[in-house]
Design a protein around this motif. Structure first.
Motif: not given
Length: 740
Positions: A51-64, A107-116
């Motif tokens: 999860l850490l390795r695949t997390f992208t700079s735009d706050g997302k995971w590939p395959g979703i 976690i913070s970056a992923a949460l930011k993606t969600w709330v944004d």
């Protein structure tokens, strides 16, 4: 008086202070329990690394697919789920990612993606339950260490789960949504709101009340999708089945499980605190768990496929249940402790159940029957109950006939495990179906029953079920009945008629995984049949995987024992449903009534947990006497048990023996326990749900009328005229047993 007043004020202040401190202490206990429960699931460090390795700079995971917010898509649930998984690793001391700065920042970056983006699904469930549940779990686990601004922005999203939300329907998802809100109030420290929500959760454990008049005609008949019950029929029924919607469909093993678990969760969290639930509510819940959920399961452990709806089209839906619910209930009370512990042992240790039962869920038209070595059930529907759950979210697309008297049989609980992609949905065990080239569209799956006479009689140990079947899909009618005993059960069909001249009508005895050689006995000669599709004449019995299929009269049968292919995508169009073709070995057994049948019949006995040796000795065939199988009466007698079960589709009479006659003055189902030619117990039920009293006569003097029975001897007719008072309101359709 002046001297006493200050003392009283001080005492009141001290009491108030202690109460406040006690409440705060209780909240601390509950909050700690919630945290420990949410943090408890195991964490795979390899998964965290991925999860850490695949997390992208735009706050997302590939395959979703972040663009698809449809009911069949919304893979965003994987994004919010990943945040929870990372939060668990962050809090687990045995994980190498414990208090990891990288995990926290991800976690913070992923949460930011969600709330944004505030992803909203076309399916309300994700918006009011799925997403808020994941986000509140994240808050409880790691919210105090996340940026305050992100936590604040997440609150309106979590807040969509509230007891005033549209999805928080009483008897429906209200208890789940309330549980999410309660966790959020703990996180926010809002004690006043927490108190309010906890009261709502406790109050949700209740049965659905009949609120109409108690006149017999049309009792609880569904009109336009609604019936005359509180909460529009949603919630725990008086028979301990569960309805999620207003369609009367049995949801005990889907929404009913989540409903129970949501309450159990908070019963454990609050146990021993001022918020603890009352013993009355705990007892109601345990009764529902043991007498509803567990009696709908194979041995109280495996889901009964006959009780599943659209979830049958999901991988692994028939996997065994864990013991967690029963274990948690044991933490809260001693009520029915021995029975709960047995469920724990069945689920954890694989012991056989000691309980034998015959249970009819009259609010759901569902019958289940268990012996220590086998389990079976019958699913039916009527003017009071729809046949099947609507195929919401494009799941269960071929379920059109899965309520038509479906009759699965299990010895192990896995006879049908994940068979559904390769299943022939026109050959469902127990059903009589016209074999059309293809099933109608998914919009035609759910249909309301067209007959009133649907029900069962049971004394808790033995029973019989009857289905005056009129197909809402095809020009087909039949009268079908099942008679259940210790070592076998008898299946009778009569009046099978179809106006269509193009397609034959089949009655399927079973379609399950092929686990064994198929042995066929014809003309008293048995042999193992080759794989393939074959027709056999003059068949006496068939054996496969521990189950015998016995024919009182030599019969022509059809057998298919070979590989079948299909895919999950065929029955479930969710975006993550596997599209690959798969193959499984399948055993199918059916009777062919031909095209345009008129008043055709069938008779067969299913003998579970048997052997070829027992079948060769005709043990069950010799023990069973089929008295009559007509459109007016169907009746079977078990000679060893001295039990006779009779279905009267209209008023009539039956000679059970040379010295014993039974007369019924109206339609109904009767079970007699006998000692020679003397009746020792009578059990009756009214499938039409229109009678206050059951009137019957037997050629025997009855001298001891009881609370529910009146008896008058008619010397001229040599009959005792009997009146048995039937259950009313919430219990119409249930059976009454009278010992003589």
């Amino acid at each position: 008086m002046k001297n006493i007043l200050p003392v009283l004020i001080i005492a009141l202040f001290i009491f108030s202070f202690k109460t406040s401190v006690s409440a705060d202490s209780d909240l601390d206990i509950i909050e700690k329990r919630v945290f420990e429960t949410l943090e408890k699931p195991e964490v795979d460090d390899a998964e965290i690394a991925s999860l850490l390795r695949t997390f992208t700079s735009d706050g997302k995971w590939p395959g979703i697919n972040y663009e698809d917010v449809s009911r069949t898509g919304f893979e965003h649930r994987n994004h919010s789920g990943n945040m929870v998984t990372l939060a668990r690793a962050y809090q687990k001391k045995d994980s190498k990612y414990y208090k990891s700065a990288e995990v926290k920042s991800t976690i913070s970056a992923a949460l930011k993606t969600w709330v944004d983006n505030d992803y909203i699904c076309d399916n309300w469930w994700h918006n009011q339950i799925g997403t808020p549940n994941n986000l509140v779990t994240l808050m409880v686990l790691a919210g105090d260490e996340l940026p305050e601004e992100l936590v604040k922005k997440a609150q309106p999203i979590i807040g969509r789960a509230n007891i005033s939300a549209g999805g928080a329907r009483p008897g429906g998802d209200r208890i789940k949504i309330a549980g999410i809100e309660a966790k959020n109030m703990l996180f926010l420290g809002n004690r006043e709101k927490f108190d309010e929500v906890i009261k709502v959760i406790e109050g949700e454990i209740k049965h659905v009340e009949w609120i109409g008049n108690d006149y017999g005609f049309g009792f609880r008949r569904i009109v336009g999708g609604f019936d005359n019950r509180s909460a529009e029929g949603r919630g725990i029924q008086y028979d301990n089945s569960f309805h999620h919607r207003t369609d009367g469909v049995n949801n005990t093993l889907s929404y009913g499980l989540g409903y129970a678990d949501a309450f159990v969760e908070w019963a454990v969290y609050t146990n021993g605190t001022k918020y603890a639930f009352s013993e009355e509510k705990l007892e109601e819940l345990i009764n529902y768990f043991l007498d509803g959920i567990c009696k709908t399961c194979v041995f109280g452990k495996y889901p009964d496929p006959g009780a599943k709806n659209r979830s049958i089209s999901r991988e692994g839906t028939l996997k065994p249940y864990s013991a967690t619910t029963a274990e948690n209930l044991l933490k809260t009370t001693d009520y029915r402790k021995k029975e709960l512990q047995e469920i724990v042992n069945i689920r954890n240790k694989g012991i056989k159940p000691t309980l034998s039962h015959a249970t009819f869920f009259w609010d759901s038209e569902h019958f289940s029957f268990q012996r220590p070595d086998w389990f079976t059930s019958v699913r039916m529907y009527s003017t009071r109950v729809y046949n099947m759950e609507w195929p919401y979210n494009s799941e269960g697309l071929l379920n059109h006939h899965r309520g038509d008297g479906v009759n699965h049989v299990s010895l192990t609980g896995d006879e049908y495990f994940d068979i559904w992609p390769v299943y022939d949905y026109l050959k469902i065990p127990g059903t009589t179906v016209m074999q059309k080239p293809e099933l109608p569209s998914e919009n035609e799956v759910q249909k309301l029953g067209e007959t009133d006479f649907v029900g069962a009689v049971t004394d808790g140990i033995y029973g019989a079920a009857a289905f005056d079947f009129k197909s809402p899909h095809d020009p087909l009618i039949a009268r079908k009945a099942w008679f259940f005993f210790d070592n076998e059960y008898v299946c009778l069909g009569t009046g099978i008629s179809c106006r269509n001249n193009d397609f034959p009508v089949f009655t399927t005895l079973n379609q399950c995984l092929l686990r064994d050689d198929v042995t066929v006995s014809a003309n008293d000669i048995s042999s193992v049949v080759e794989r393939g599709k074959n027709k056999f004449e003059n068949v006496d019995w068939i054996f496969q995987d521990g189950v015998g299929y016995v024919f009182p009269k030599s019969t022509i049968v059809n057998i298919k024992n070979e590989a079948a292919t299909g895919s999950w995508w065929k029955i479930n169009k969710q975006s993550d449903s596997p599209k690959d073709q798969m193959s499984l070995d399948v055993f199918s057994l059916w009777l062919d009534h031909g095209k345009r049948p008129s008043n055709e019949t069938y008779e067969y006995i299913i003998v579970p947990a048997t052997t070829i040796g027992k079948l060769e000795r005709n043990v069950s065939k010799n023990n069973i006497e089929i008295l009559v199988n007509t459109a007016e009466i169907q009746s079977v007698k078990n000679k060893e048990l001295q039990i006779c079960q009779v279905v009267f589709y209209k008023a009539g009479e039956l000679d059970i023996s040379n010295n014993l006659k039974l007369v019924s003055e109206h339609p109904g189902i009767v079970m007699l326990k006998m000692e020679g030619d003397k009746v020792s117990k009578i059990t009756v039920a009214d499938p039409n749900r229109e009678l206050d009293n059951y009137h019957l006569s037997i050629s025997q003097k009855i001298a001891n009328p009881g609370e529910y029975l009146d008896a008058t001897w008619n010397a001229k007719e040599n009959l005792t005229n009997i009146t048995i008072r039937l259950p009313r309101k919430n219990y119409r359709g249930a059976s009454v047993s009278i010992k003589l």
